[in-house]
Motif scaffolding. Sequence first.
Motif, short mmCIF file in Angstrom:
data_model
loop_
_atom_site.label_atom_id
_atom_site.label_comp_id
_atom_site.label_asym_id
_atom_site.label_seq_id
_atom_site.Cartn_x
_atom_site.Cartn_y
_atom_site.Cartn_z
N SER B 86 12.52 -67.69 -47.22
CA SER B 86 11.69 -66.51 -47.04
C SER B 86 10.24 -66.97 -46.96
N GLY B 87 9.42 -66.18 -46.30
CA GLY B 87 8.03 -66.60 -46.18
C GLY B 87 7.14 -65.41 -45.89
N ALA B 88 5.87 -65.59 -46.20
CA ALA B 88 4.92 -64.51 -45.97
C ALA B 88 4.51 -64.52 -44.51
N CYS B 89 4.22 -63.35 -43.99
CA CYS B 89 3.74 -63.27 -42.62
C CYS B 89 2.28 -62.84 -42.67
N TRP B 90 1.41 -63.77 -42.98
CA TRP B 90 -0.01 -63.41 -43.11
C TRP B 90 -0.63 -63.06 -41.78
N ALA B 91 0.12 -63.34 -40.70
CA ALA B 91 -0.43 -63.07 -39.37
C ALA B 91 -0.85 -61.62 -39.23
N VAL B 92 -0.12 -60.71 -39.96
CA VAL B 92 -0.47 -59.29 -39.83
C VAL B 92 -1.89 -59.05 -40.33
N ILE B 93 -2.29 -59.79 -41.36
CA ILE B 93 -3.65 -59.64 -41.88
C ILE B 93 -4.65 -60.17 -40.85
N ARG B 94 -4.28 -61.35 -40.26
CA ARG B 94 -5.21 -61.98 -39.32
C ARG B 94 -5.38 -61.11 -38.08
N VAL B 95 -4.26 -60.60 -37.56
CA VAL B 95 -4.33 -59.82 -36.33
C VAL B 95 -5.01 -58.47 -36.58
N ARG B 96 -4.69 -57.84 -37.72
CA ARG B 96 -5.23 -56.51 -38.00
C ARG B 96 -6.42 -56.54 -38.95
N TRP B 97 -7.04 -57.69 -39.05
CA TRP B 97 -8.18 -57.90 -39.96
C TRP B 97 -9.24 -56.81 -39.78
N ASN B 98 -9.62 -56.55 -38.54
CA ASN B 98 -10.69 -55.59 -38.27
C ASN B 98 -10.31 -54.19 -38.71
N GLN B 99 -9.02 -53.83 -38.56
CA GLN B 99 -8.63 -52.50 -39.01
C GLN B 99 -8.69 -52.39 -40.53
N PHE B 100 -8.29 -53.46 -41.20
CA PHE B 100 -8.37 -53.41 -42.66
C PHE B 100 -9.82 -53.27 -43.11
N LEU B 101 -10.73 -53.88 -42.34
CA LEU B 101 -12.14 -53.83 -42.74
C LEU B 101 -12.82 -52.54 -42.29
N PHE B 102 -12.58 -52.13 -41.03
CA PHE B 102 -13.40 -51.06 -40.48
C PHE B 102 -12.62 -49.81 -40.09
N GLY B 103 -11.29 -49.82 -40.20
CA GLY B 103 -10.54 -48.65 -39.73
C GLY B 103 -10.63 -48.53 -38.23
N LEU B 104 -10.96 -47.34 -37.75
CA LEU B 104 -11.02 -47.12 -36.30
C LEU B 104 -12.45 -47.14 -35.77
N TYR B 105 -13.38 -47.69 -36.54
CA TYR B 105 -14.78 -47.77 -36.12
C TYR B 105 -14.85 -48.48 -34.76
N PRO B 106 -15.69 -47.97 -33.84
CA PRO B 106 -15.74 -48.60 -32.50
C PRO B 106 -16.06 -50.10 -32.59
#
Lengths: 425, 521
Positions: B86-106
């Motif tokens: 089993s392993g972590a899929c940190w890629a989701v954080i890397r790919v969606r980094w901006n959404q985690f930080l800014f939401g839907l901000y332009p």
Amino acid sequence: MSVAMDAPKDGFRLSQLIYDTRYRSYTIQFFVMLLFIAFLIWVLNNTVANLAAKDKDISFGFLWSRAGYDIDQQLIPYTNDSTHLRALFVGLLNSLAVAVIASAFATILGVTVGILRLSKNWLVARLMTVYVEVFRNVPLLLWIIVAFVILGETRPGPKEFKVTDEMVAAGQAPVGEMWLWDSVAVTNRGTNLPAPLLDRPLGGFEVMGVPINFSTIAVILVIVGSVMANRALLRRAKAVQESTGVRPVTWWKSLLILFAPTLALLVAMGFHLEYPVLKGFNFQGGINLAHSFTAMVIALTLYSATYVAEAVRAGILAISKGQTEAAYALGMRPSWTMNLIILPQALRVIIPPMISQYLNITKNTTLGIAVSYLDLRGTLGGITLNQTGRELECMLLMMMIYLSLSLMISAILNAYNHSVRLKER
Amino acid sequence: MTQTAFTRTEMLPPIAPPISERGVVKWLRENLFSSIPNIILTLAALFAVYWLVSLSLPWFLNGVWHAETVQQCRQIIAETAGPDASGACWAVIRVRWNQFLFGLYPVEEYWRPTLAFALMFVAIAPVLYSGLRKPCTIIVGIAAVLLSLALYGLGTDGWHGFVAVLCLAALTAVAWIAPKKLVWVTLVFPLLAFFLLWGGSVWGPVSVAIAFGILGLAFVKLASARGLLVASLAVALLFLCCFVNPIRLGESFLSNLVYLASFGTYDYVLHFDLRIGGYDLTELFPLHSALSGYLDAKLPIGLLYVRSDDFGGFLLAFVIGITAITASLPIGILLALGRQSDMPLVKSISVGFIEFFRGVPLITVLFSANFMLLYFLPPQTNFDLIVRVIIVVVIFASAYIAEVIRGGLAALPRGQYEAADALGLDYWQAQRLIIMPQALKISIPGIVSSFIGLFKDTTLVALVGLADPLTGVRKFVLADSAWKGIYWEPFIFVGAIFFVVCFSMSRYSMYLEQKLKTDHV
């Protein structure tokens, strides 16, 4: 030589309202009152205007109409034909159930962790520090959702608990295993616990839809009676000790008085446990707890226990070392020192934050919304509000209920503080 | 001749202590294996640590950072670590980094919240380190460097990045030359941050700043000439006359009085609706809207307006958390003073306010912001959900802060109040110079733990439909079919950030407590 000035003339001038501290507070309060009343008028007026614009009125009549929705966990009988008022009480009881159970567990866990954090064992103390810091500094909501996801997503489904003849022949174990001698099953649908049942119950009756059970009342009465009898025994032993200097042996008498009558009553009523059994697609029998409830209890316990632990630690550290040394100098044993000297003083510091933690737990049960647990906020402030569209009434009622719960707990806290207050001259 | 007895001329070297009394062994014996219960505890703890590590370590070590979907993640893990690993899929954080930080901000406006965040450090530096040159310069300098890195990482266009970094560089120079002047940044920061985050015309915030400047100046002049009470009354009157439409206000107040005097028989509600119609904020502040409207027409300068619905992720948590923290402290101080006041009316209003908001859960208050606030405000007023949430969170937090500060006030010896009176200080001077510095010092731990609680509570705004990092953003990230089936990684990431922020706040409070400690223990 200085000459004494004349005393200020009597009489009241208007400027004194501003410049004289004796009268200034009246001026300020006058303006505050004016502003406050203006604010109240403004809010009332807006509310009336808004209600009129939406063609609504304020009425709590909706509480007596049919609710029409189901609640999956109910401590008093409830169907979707019951009233909104009854749904309110079901929700309130659900809130209180989570709060009471989580408070009890958090106290046990928190006291243990708080003491272990002060342990001389380096590894244990460090581990407990890590636990406390991690759980305190991450939002409770995260723990609730994580507990819910763990229970719902990582546990096997009920059908994986099935043991078929081929598996017995091949010596395979099923994926899902029941715990504690096949009595507890945690599936991805819920937690199944054994249910206590009676063969010969004493009967009961119903008051306003709330069932009153004679068996439960009998058990409670017997327990209360045994505790009182035990206290009488201890009082007598103390009297004997004070007159003769020798304390009679009481421990086996205490045990007998405390447990024998209750056990006898339970045996007489035919007490037994009903175990959950896998039938068809799910477990039948026993008590079935929804994961939302279990997740709330687990998360609230783990989160609040850290605060209890910190209160316990602070309380014990607050007692100066001199107290222990003085007790030893008087020739007291370590266990007496703890029971007679340290704990009574530490409890004075520990209990107030602990009670306010219970208050926090009660208020935090509202987070059940994140896992769709139907507590007071879920019934009255959720489905009832959406169905009837009476936002103002529902929110006001809900706030008042929570407010009175808080005020009750604060009253207990104040009474405790008053009773343990240092009696000074 | 008899031989003299043997005499040793030099000392024997000391024998090393036995192995059980030195080094690692001694430490182990004392700290881990001193008694049988202790040995059992140690073994249990070791087992617990082993169990946790053996469960989670492979998962962490097999983590994948570069993948486009969760299937790809699992494939890579199966290839590198074996089919059952089993392993972590940190890629989701890397790919969606901006959404985690800014939401839907332009996306092209990311530099604005980033710059606002950097300016926040400039604004709090003079407050935290009371205008000392070295720490202020260091903080502003670090903020400047991190800002340039962050802007580079976010791929900001050269022009905006250059302006932002230049701005921070200039502020670093100011911090070095005249650190006390940084307080001006602190003062204008709220308006600046508002402008950067929401955008729109620059003239709105500017005219608010002008208004506050005029009122502040008037207050200072009047206070020194005629005393505080006169000054506050006069400024309040000035505010009403210049910035609020006095005719509207008077009319509304008079009709309210008529309504009350007639005991509700006079059908005035309908009247009100016919005559005035809906309220509007521009109507309530006519001068301000006229001024900013005029300036905007003459000289249209501004940034792209960003709707509040687009705010999300940690941007939202920080906007709500920081606004609530800064606003709740002064309100909390006033409430605490009100509760300690000798004036019965002021006291009972404060007590009622504090006890009410401490008695109800935050969620019910947030839901009130959603459902009830619109009943209490004039008809057809409709303002932003974020602003409403911020207002109720501030109110809620200030009740808690007030209680903490009241504890500090109660802990002060009575002699301090009497000494201030004996020196002839008036109420506000005594509070400012004698009472508050000591009371606030005593209540630092409580204040900071309220702040920590408040910051953690920002996650609850998800329950009224805002996109907080924990629930809101996670939901729309996981709704993407590419990342379906991921559970733990977003929790761990969001939890880790909350942990870092809250933990460092609690450590800073410990540092502050140590630094301000003046008693001899």
